[in-house]
Design an enzyme around this catalytic site. Structure first.
Site, short mmCIF file in Angstrom:
data_model
loop_
_atom_site.label_atom_id
_atom_site.label_comp_id
_atom_site.label_asym_id
_atom_site.label_seq_id
_atom_site.Cartn_x
_atom_site.Cartn_y
_atom_site.Cartn_z
N LYS A 1 4.90 0.09 9.82
CA LYS A 1 4.95 1.34 9.38
C LYS A 1 4.27 2.49 10.50
CE LYS A 1 3.87 0.26 4.81
NZ LYS A 1 2.76 0.15 3.57
N GLU B 1 0.96 -1.20 0.09
CA GLU B 1 0.00 -0.12 0.15
C GLU B 1 0.94 1.20 0.05
OE1 GLU B 1 -2.53 0.77 3.39
OE2 GLU B 1 -3.38 2.15 2.38
N ARG C 1 5.85 -12.79 9.28
CA ARG C 1 6.65 -11.73 9.09
C ARG C 1 7.72 -11.66 9.86
NH1 ARG C 1 2.39 -7.69 9.95
NH2 ARG C 1 3.75 -6.31 8.98
#
Length: 570
Positions: free
Chosen positions: A279, A44, A269
């Site tokens: 983020k 994104e 992850r």
RNA sequence: UGCCCCUUAGCUCAACUGGCAGAGCGUCUGACUCUGGAUCAGAAGGUUCCAGGUUCGAAACCUGGAGGGGCAACCA
């Protein structure tokens, strides 16, 4: 440059096997999808890429390359509130810097019309409906993890009414939040995701690519799998927290009628000790001014690591070293530091830089004379050749840490009466210590042995220490920024409940050394030259702040230092 | 009091799918060296989460349990 760098230095030659590559190999072997393996990297555009993304990039692009398939770059830009072109550009630059090239560049926002058509199809077959409850009511109606939800009163709307409302939603006739489109599945489904998930929501907002021409934005679960399917992806790789989304992914591509649709595989992850890889938290660090920006050299972002001086090869090697599994993956930062050193060790020239200078006067060296000494850029075990001249004069600087007036055991450096070697130069012996009125050492008086020129003694006597040094009259003053771990503890989130990760910041993560002295040869080097400062660490010029007449070096990573380790043990 | 995922050396992963539990990183020793780096040699480190079961044989298969994690945004 020599071409004798050992082949195993390039770890990309033999990528390790993992459960995902096994599955892809299976796909190829039995023609499961009837097309070449196709992956995608789907960020994104709402922030900068970090080490976590690097792992995913290496996986997706790596698989495409290894299996002769393709990897698309697709921007998952379905939320107008958070996205921006500046992130699109930064992401593309970072992927290329990492060494990968995408086969096609796509945007989920280009699929809005296709997604709308699929939505209408679902409505026509009574597989989706327009819900006009408030956000609050929808949340309550979903139930909890242990109690089933209850259907919305609007769930029974006719196909005609739903179609009508959906068209008017698209036409922009309703304000934000008035209606949503939901899949009609099961409000009591054991997987919360399947309790009539939202597909489209109304947002009268400016989208960085669509402007104001669209107002019903798809949610992740609606957009993602269908975007994969539209692009002909075979395996959609994502992180573990999307595991539950797999059900709706499969439901949608099936309902939309795709043949041999992509399937999702999840992997863990990446987490790294002494830093944060989210983020949200990285944005906090930037916005609250704890770092200078997304490209602060302490940031685990591609931009930060690039500015720090880390090479993309090191990042790829690291991604390969940690592998891909479904286990919780919290990696020691030392493993990453090893990858960085391992990458640099065999290729960078060595130079001399004194970080914390103390003057040494050689009382038996003629005043005004300059002895030009040969100094190899590479140690004996690095298969590269090249050298430069370094000027040796009566007045030198050595590092303050390399002298002790009253040395403890196992201190092999300079001390009163002791002889050491100056690298590439001569043996020197400390004769006298000069102090100021405050009792601080300001100068060392030494003698040198002219017979040891080049660093070897003809009589075969040995010295225990070899020090780095620079000529006082030739050295160039420079600033050195010594970067260290951003947080003081392995897990920055491991703080008391009333505090957050920011309290774990390492106050020593940046130490500016403003009066370092470096040998003058570096002035002739390209600005992007990476060095090892002998006995100190790996460095390069800060690409933004270093100037010809005011050099600024960043420490990329330190050397392993067993003396420092011994000291901290006490 | 739901569904799902995970658990092998300090860390990250292997173990040819049921056949002697290994590697890299880290740690410690030693050697060598004009970097206390690198390199080289060696060592330590394991109840394969636990308990049962199947089997000639289980890290792997089955049952139960424990621990860790994910899911109840109109974020992705």
């Amino acid at each position: 440059m020599s071409d004798t760098i050992p082949a195993d230095h390039n770890s990309a030659l033999a990528p390790r096997r993992d459960f995902i590559r096994e599955m892809v190999a299976d796909d190829v072997a039995n023609g499961h999808f009837g097309r070449a393996p196709a992956t995608r990297f789907p960020p994104e555009p709402n922030g900068f890429l970090h080490m976590g993304h690097a792992k995913s990039i290496c996986l997706n692009f790596g698989i495409a390359k290894e299996f002769g398939g393709t990897c698309n770059l697709r921007f998952d830009d379905t939320n107008p509130a958070t996205e921006d072109v500046k992130y699109v550009e930064a992401i593309k630059r970072d992927i290329e810097w990492l060494g990968f090239q995408w086969d096609a560049e796509y945007y989920a926002s280009d699929y809005f019309e296709k997604l709308y058509d699929i939505a209408e199809g679902l409505v026509r077959r009574d597989k989706a409906y327009v819900d006009s409850q408030t956000e609050q009511q929808i949340r309550e109606g979903r139930g909890t993890v242990t109690t089933p939800g209850t259907p919305s009163v609007y769930r029974a709307r006719s196909v005609e009414e739903n179609l009508e409302l959906l068209r008017r939603m698209r036409a922009g006739e309703f304000p934000d939040g008035a209606h949503v489109l939901r899949a009609k599945i099961d409000l009591a489904h054991p997987n919360m995701i399947m309790r009539d998930p939202l597909l489209l929501r109304i947002r009268h907002a400016h989208h960085y690519r669509r402007g104001n021409d669209w107002c019903i934005y798809p949610l992740y679960d609606f957009a993602h799998g269908l975007s994969d399917a539209i692009e002909g992806i075979t395996r959609s790789l994502c992180t573990l927290e999307f595991k539950d989304s797999r059900d709706i992914y499969d439901w949608l591509v099936e309902e939309a009628g795709f043949v041999k649709p992509p399937t999702q595989i999840e992997f863990a992850r990446l987490e790294l000790d002494y830093t944060v890889l989210s983020k949200r938290k990285l944005l906090r660090l930037v916005n609250d001014g704890h770092v200078s920006g997304w490209d602060d050299p302490r940031m685990p972002t591609m931009a930060g690591l690039r500015r720090r001086g880390v090479r993309p090869d090191a990042i790829r090697a690291f991604a390969d070293a940690v592998g891909v599994t479904r286990n919780k993956q919290r990696v020691e930062i030392g493993m990453f530091e090893h990858s960085i050193r391992d990458d640099l060790n065999m290729i960078v020239p060595r130079v001399l830089c004194v970080m914390n200078p103390i003057k040494v006067v050689l009382t038996n060296f003629p005043e005004g004379e300059v002895d030009e000494l040969d100094a190899s850029y590479y140690p004996h075990d690095v298969p590269l050749t090249g050298s430069r001249k370094v000027p040796f004069t009566r007045e030198l600087y050595i590092d303050r840490d390399d002298f002790m007036e009253d040395p403890p055991k196992k201190f092999f450096r300079l001390a009163p009466g002791r002889e050491v070697r100056l690298r590439y130069a001569y043996f020197i012996t400390c004769q006298d210590v000069i102090k100021n009125d405050a009792g601080e050492i300001v100068e060392l008086r030494c003698t040198y042995d002219p017979a040891t020129r080049g660093g070897d003694s003809p009589d075969g006597r040995k010295v225990q220490g070899t020090l780095h040094w620079v000529s006082a009259s030739h050295a160039v003053e420079c600033e050195v920024r010594v970067y260290d771990r951003l947080f003081a503890q392995p897990d920055p989130d491991d703080v008391p409940d009333d505090q957050d990760f920011l309290t774990a910041i390492n106050p020593q993560s940046l130490v500016r050394v403003t009066e370092a002295k470096i040998e003058p040869s570096v002035l002739r080097d390209a600005a992007d030259t990476r060095y090892q400062f002998e006995r100190v660490g790996y460095f390069w010029r800060d690409p933004d702040d270093s100037r010809e007449d005011a050099l600024v070096f960043n420490r990329i990573v330190g050397l392993r230092d067993s003396w420092a380790k011994q000291v901290t043990k006490k």
